[in-house]
Structures are given as structure tokens and as C-alpha cells.
Scaffold this active site. Structure first.
Site, mmCIF file in Angstrom:
data_model
loop_
_atom_site.group_PDB
_atom_site.id
_atom_site.type_symbol
_atom_site.label_atom_id
_atom_site.label_comp_id
_atom_site.label_asym_id
_atom_site.label_seq_id
_atom_site.Cartn_x
_atom_site.Cartn_y
_atom_site.Cartn_z
ATOM 1 N N ASN A 13 -9.739 -6.368 -0.926
ATOM 2 C CA ASN A 13 -8.999 -6.500 0.327
ATOM 3 C C ASN A 13 -9.797 -5.788 1.419
ATOM 4 O O ASN A 13 -9.833 -4.563 1.453
ATOM 5 C CB ASN A 13 -7.605 -5.867 0.168
ATOM 6 C CG ASN A 13 -6.844 -5.825 1.482
ATOM 7 O OD1 ASN A 13 -7.216 -6.492 2.447
ATOM 8 N ND2 ASN A 13 -5.771 -5.034 1.518
ATOM 9 N N TRP A 14 -10.421 -6.592 2.262
ATOM 10 C CA TRP A 14 -11.293 -5.993 3.292
ATOM 11 C C TRP A 14 -10.506 -5.428 4.465
ATOM 12 O O TRP A 14 -11.075 -4.809 5.358
ATOM 13 C CB TRP A 14 -12.292 -7.042 3.796
ATOM 14 C CG TRP A 14 -13.316 -7.472 2.776
ATOM 15 C CD1 TRP A 14 -13.404 -7.059 1.466
ATOM 16 C CD2 TRP A 14 -14.386 -8.399 2.970
ATOM 17 N NE1 TRP A 14 -14.468 -7.675 0.853
ATOM 18 C CE2 TRP A 14 -15.087 -8.503 1.750
ATOM 19 C CE3 TRP A 14 -14.817 -9.162 4.054
ATOM 20 C CZ2 TRP A 14 -16.194 -9.338 1.588
ATOM 21 C CZ3 TRP A 14 -15.921 -9.992 3.903
ATOM 22 C CH2 TRP A 14 -16.606 -10.070 2.674
ATOM 23 N N LYS A 15 -9.204 -5.704 4.507
ATOM 24 C CA LYS A 15 -8.346 -5.262 5.617
ATOM 25 C C LYS A 15 -8.974 -5.670 6.958
ATOM 26 O O LYS A 15 -9.646 -6.691 7.024
ATOM 27 C CB LYS A 15 -8.103 -3.753 5.536
ATOM 28 C CG LYS A 15 -7.653 -3.301 4.153
ATOM 29 C CD LYS A 15 -7.085 -1.922 4.161
ATOM 30 C CE LYS A 15 -6.870 -1.456 2.745
ATOM 31 N NZ LYS A 15 -5.937 -0.338 2.667
ATOM 32 N N HIS A 103 1.761 -6.903 1.488
ATOM 33 C CA HIS A 103 0.965 -5.669 1.361
ATOM 34 C C HIS A 103 1.714 -4.552 2.085
ATOM 35 O O HIS A 103 2.355 -4.784 3.116
ATOM 36 C CB HIS A 103 -0.424 -5.874 1.971
ATOM 37 C CG HIS A 103 -1.349 -4.740 1.720
ATOM 38 N ND1 HIS A 103 -1.290 -3.565 2.437
ATOM 39 C CD2 HIS A 103 -2.346 -4.566 0.809
ATOM 40 C CE1 HIS A 103 -2.217 -2.723 1.985
ATOM 41 N NE2 HIS A 103 -2.866 -3.310 0.992
ATOM 42 N N GLU A 105 0.875 -2.360 4.061
ATOM 43 C CA GLU A 105 0.572 -2.196 5.492
ATOM 44 C C GLU A 105 1.319 -3.245 6.330
ATOM 45 O O GLU A 105 1.703 -2.970 7.464
ATOM 46 C CB GLU A 105 -0.953 -2.241 5.709
ATOM 47 C CG GLU A 105 -1.591 -0.951 5.195
ATOM 48 C CD GLU A 105 -3.023 -1.080 4.701
ATOM 49 O OE1 GLU A 105 -3.703 -2.058 5.016
ATOM 50 O OE2 GLU A 105 -3.450 -0.161 3.969
ATOM 51 N N GLU A 175 0.950 -1.457 -6.058
ATOM 52 C CA GLU A 175 0.162 -0.610 -5.174
ATOM 53 C C GLU A 175 1.025 0.543 -4.660
ATOM 54 O O GLU A 175 1.733 0.384 -3.644
ATOM 55 C CB GLU A 175 -0.352 -1.422 -3.987
ATOM 56 C CG GLU A 175 -1.316 -2.516 -4.368
ATOM 57 C CD GLU A 175 -2.322 -2.744 -3.251
ATOM 58 O OE1 GLU A 175 -3.517 -2.586 -3.518
ATOM 59 O OE2 GLU A 175 -1.911 -3.038 -2.126
ATOM 60 N N GLY A 181 -5.879 4.182 0.039
ATOM 61 C CA GLY A 181 -6.777 4.774 1.027
ATOM 62 C C GLY A 181 -6.802 6.283 1.031
ATOM 63 O O GLY A 181 -7.363 6.898 1.938
ATOM 64 N N SER A 220 -6.885 3.270 -4.278
ATOM 65 C CA SER A 220 -8.038 4.143 -4.529
ATOM 66 C C SER A 220 -8.745 3.843 -5.850
ATOM 67 O O SER A 220 -9.265 4.760 -6.502
ATOM 68 C CB SER A 220 -7.618 5.623 -4.451
ATOM 69 O OG SER A 220 -7.149 5.929 -3.148
ATOM 70 N N GLY A 241 -9.356 -1.838 -2.038
ATOM 71 C CA GLY A 241 -9.536 -1.795 -0.592
ATOM 72 C C GLY A 241 -10.888 -1.206 -0.239
ATOM 73 O O GLY A 241 -11.914 -1.890 -0.257
ATOM 74 N N GLY A 242 -10.915 0.088 0.047
ATOM 75 C CA GLY A 242 -12.120 0.756 0.541
ATOM 76 C C GLY A 242 -13.378 0.465 -0.276
ATOM 77 O O GLY A 242 -14.444 0.193 0.287
HETATM 78 C C1 PEP Z 1 -5.313 -1.842 -0.609
HETATM 79 O O1 PEP Z 1 -5.209 -1.672 0.596
HETATM 80 O O2 PEP Z 1 -4.853 -2.867 -1.133
HETATM 81 C C2 PEP Z 1 -6.001 -0.830 -1.399
HETATM 82 C C3 PEP Z 1 -5.841 -0.850 -2.695
HETATM 83 O O3 PEP Z 1 -6.766 0.076 -0.711
HETATM 84 P P1 PEP Z 1 -7.672 1.259 -1.336
HETATM 85 O O4 PEP Z 1 -8.402 0.703 -2.533
HETATM 86 O O5 PEP Z 1 -8.603 1.634 -0.216
HETATM 87 O O6 PEP Z 1 -6.755 2.358 -1.725
#
Ligand code: PEP
Length: 263
Positions: A13-15, A103, A105, A175, A181, A220, A241-242
Site C-alpha cells: 500500500n503506497w498510500k 483502510h 486511514e 490491521e 506506521g 509495520s 505500507g512503509g
Molecule cells: C498500511 O497502511 O496498510 C500499513 C500496513 O502500513 P505500515 O506497513 O507502514 O504500518
């Protein structure tokens, strides 16, 4: 159906990161780092921003990359006066096959309710795309001992958007919001307990179909914890994500998952 017969998925997920030129660079970098053994054992997807989809679709098509293209959100409506929104049909025209739905967010910053998650899930399925339904408790809910009730509420509501018999067309992502994050991933035990609880709730509502549904962990995830997370019985992959924003770390996560599942 056992874990072994549920093929793992690693989705990035590049957000709201990377413009379309940067996106082309990253997808090419990821592709170069992946090995045949990765593709044999693991399904791979990326969810770039809307503005990158056309460019990334072009690279995936031209290079015949075995990487699925996903979106991060879509409208529950088919068309019309919904400024800023994008429909399922528009995504399908760009070869998008997966859509993140609900999601955290979107839930936290854009007011996406459980009802909107159900309606969007229904729209995605109607358009023959795969919804990746995101559920998870906040830190406050976890501290208040509400993790289980939140998961049950969110998954029950989301399934309102899934017609009986269509369960095999969905993916769920657990999640925990406090892990997203923050660098503070759930322990493997906590991830397993939550994913198992989600599967059992689906089973109580929809029966044996629960065994075929892939449940991802997200929050994470990184190259160091990926293998241990997917070794859990009910964790069928990762939403990243990151660590999906660098070719090196995303490919390393996929390598770890392939090593866990590969024969
Ligand atoms: C996400 O936003 O779906 C996610 C899992 O982010 P991160 O891996 O950065 O925690």
C-alpha cells in the site's frame, strides 16, 4: 482448507506517496529483485495512488509482470455527482483487480463508516474486482479490551456487502491501527489470535467458506518480522505500507514469505 492451500499474498500500500514517474521506477526496481521462486509461492500486489495506475499498468503489461494492480479506495457509487471519487468501472478499465476497502486511514480521516465499507465492498464485488476489507482496533480500543468486539463488529458489517456464495471473492486484512506506521508490529501471537478470531466469526456467519478466505496481517511489517508473521496458521500474507516504498525492503519481505511457503 488448510493454510498450505491458501496461497499467500503480499500487497504493498503506497498510500499518498510517489508520483507516476517515481512509481515507474519503483515497480521496475521491485520486478528486477523478484525471483521465479517468489512468484511460484506468493501472489504479489501493489496499490499505488490513482494518478499512478495508468503508468504502472503500462509497465506491468509491457513487461508481463506477475504483479496484480490494486487501488487504495473507490466509490460505492457507479457514476454521478461524487466529486473526487473514482468508480469501480474506471479502475477495472486500468486492469485494477484489487481494491482496499475501509483502510483505517479512510475510516479515521474520511469518515468511512461500517455501512460505507459494506456498500463499497458490494460495489467492488459487483464490478468483479476483489475487495481487500481492512479491519482493526485502535490503540484506545485495545487498551479498553475491545479488540475482539471491534473486529466482530467490523467484519459482520462488511459481510453485509458480500452476497451469500461470494465469500471466496474477498480478502480480509487485519490491521491494528496502533501498529500502522509506528514501527511497532503486533506480536506473532496477537496477529494469530486476531486473524483466527476473524476467521471464526466469518465461519459463524458464512460456514466453511471461511477456510478459503485469505486473511492478511498489516502494521509495520518488515523483512525481519515477515517470515514469523506468515508462519502463523491464520495469517495468509501481509499488507505492507512503509516497507513497500523501497524495492529492497518490499522484495525482501516477499522473499521471506516465499521461503516460509516454498516447497
Ligand atoms: C498500511 O497502511 O496498510 C500499513 C500496513 O502500513 P505500515 O506497513 O507502514 O504500518
Amino acid at each position: 482448507m488448510s493454510k498450505v492451500t491458501r496461497r499467500p499474498l503480499v500487497a504493498g500500500n503506497w498510500k499518498m506517496n510517489l508520483d507516476h514517474v517515481e512509481a515507474i521506477r519503483l515497480i521496475q526496481d521491485v520486478a528486477l529483485r523478484l525471483r521465479n521462486t517468489d512468484h511460484r509461492s506468493v501472489d504479489i500486489a501493489i496499490h499505488p495512488p490513482f494518478t499512478d495506475l495508468r503508468s504502472v499498468e503500462g509497465i506491468i503489461g509491457a513487461d508481463e509482470l506477475p504483479i496484480a494492480l490494486g487501488a487504495q479506495h473507490c466509490s460505492a457509487h457507479a457514476s454521478g455527482a461524487y466529486t473526487g471519487e473514482v468508480s469501480v468501472a474506471m479502475l477495472a478499465r486500468l486492469s485494477v483487480s484489487l481494491v482496499l476497502v475501509g483502510h483505517s486511514e479512510r475510516r479515521l480521516y474520511f469518515g468511512m463508516s461500517d455501512e460505507m465499507v459494506a456498500a463499497t465492498t458490494a460495489a467492488v464485488l459487483k464490478g468483479l474486482l476483489t475487495p481487500v476489507i481492512c479491519v482493526g482496533e485502535t490503540g484506545e480500543e485495545r487498551e479498553a479490551g475491545e479488540t475482539e468486539s471491534v473486529l466482530v463488529r467490523q467484519i459482520t458489517a462488511a459481510l453485509d456487502g458480500v452476497a451469500k456464495g461470494s465469500e471466496s471473492s474477498i480478502i480480509v486484512a487485519y490491521e491494528p491501527v496502533w501498529a500502522i506506521g509506528t514501527g511497532l508490529a503486533a506480536t506473532t501471537e496477537d496477529a494469530q489470535v486476531a486473524c483466527h478470531r476473524i476467521r471464526e466469526e466469518i465461519r459463524s456467519l458464512r460456514g466453511e467458506a471461511a477456510d478459503g478466505i485469505r486473511i492478511l496481517y498489516g502494521g509495520s511489517a518488515n523483512p525481519e518480522n515477515a517470515g514469523d508473521l506468515v508462519a502463523q496458521a491464520d495469517v495468509d500474507g501481509l499488507l505492507v505500507g512503509g516497507a513497500s516504498l523501497q524495492g529492497e525492503s518490499f522484495a525482501a519481505i516477499i522473499n521471506s514469505v516465499a521461503a516460509c511457503y516454498g516447497s
